[in-house]
Scaffold this active site. Sequence first.
Site, PDB file in Angstrom:
ATOM      1  NE  ARG A   1      -4.354  -1.077   0.382  1.00  0.00           N
ATOM      2  CZ  ARG A   1      -4.749  -2.194  -0.595  1.00  0.00           C
ATOM      3  NH1 ARG A   1      -3.818  -2.683  -1.408  1.00  0.00           N
ATOM      4  NH2 ARG A   1      -5.801  -2.851  -0.343  1.00  0.00           N
TER       5      ARG A   1
ATOM      6  CD  GLU B   1      -2.951   2.982  -5.601  1.00  0.00           C
ATOM      7  OE1 GLU B   1      -3.941   2.261  -5.635  1.00  0.00           O
ATOM      8  OE2 GLU B   1      -2.049   2.601  -5.010  1.00  0.00           O
TER       9      GLU B   1
ATOM     10  CG  HIS C   1      -2.823  -1.084  -6.755  1.00  0.00           C
ATOM     11  ND1 HIS C   1      -3.373  -0.312  -5.707  1.00  0.00           N
ATOM     12  CD2 HIS C   1      -2.705  -2.183  -6.348  1.00  0.00           C
ATOM     13  CE1 HIS C   1      -3.498  -1.221  -4.791  1.00  0.00           C
ATOM     14  NE2 HIS C   1      -3.174  -2.319  -5.184  1.00  0.00           N
TER      15      HIS C   1
END
Length: 316
Positions: free
Chosen positions: A235, A264, A282
């Site tokens: 993360r 994000e 991601h």
Amino acid sequence: MPDKVLIYSRLPKSLTQRFSADFDLLDTAGKPANEVFAAEELAQVRALITAGGTPLRAADMERLPALGAIICYGTGYDGVDLKAAAARNIVVGNSPGANASSVADVALMLLLATMRRLPIIDPYVRSGDWVAAKPSPLMKPPSGLSGRKVGVYGMGEIGRKIAARLAAFETDIGYFSRTRYDDLPYRYLPSLDALAEWCSVLMIAVRASAETHHAVDADLLKALGADGYVVNISRGSVIDQAALVAALTDHTIAGAGLDVFEIEPHAPDELTRLPNVVLTPHIGGNTRESHVAMQGCVVANLKAFFAGERLPFPVK
């Protein structure tokens, strides 16, 4: 009549289609549930599916008076207020280890791409600079991976798979985790600071929590050294991103590989302009095999819940 399940996060229909065979899906498309569905409909929802990083707080749960199960699509659950869920006897499940292999693959991809300067050498060929023998200061021979001391921060399913892959590259592996595992052949360091002092490559594979928030800060990056690298596939909150930008800019460390960010999706900024960082959106767990496995965990958790049974994949 199929049980109603709320799709709480924005998830592509291609990923949720499998659930429609067994459940009546109410898809919010990532919007607040009360803006999409009437209160009468939401009152019938006993379970929801969410992406683990999507904020799901006490106030959100209160809009779903019959809610009894929160099922996270993937391994993460950091967006879920676990205390609020427990207070209302809401069970929480996830998909532990379902995408571990895919995420570990991306971790190694980022490390190799960063250390061997893939963003620089690929354009060097495409631009014609190589055939023209055009010199480039960025084409100096980098340090290799063989013989490196590599630290793994977090030794869960993903951390273990990262370490196993690193072993094939003839590296010396150490780790720091909340638990010391006697069954692992790797060196255990007693703290994250000690791990950073020992290694020159840091692989981050911990969950997001108050304990890990900005655990990788300016001092820790400095400990990695000028030939140090950091890779984050967990993360974005684990790294102090401003400190990372500074460390990459002034060459406190040599480079970074990031699949996750503090915010994000990540907009172009000073981080994206740096040549010594490799960025991916991601996509660590985004393989067909991972999605099949994660969907299987979601279906198993939902079926168990509606049958009045214990979740096979509970958040512990």
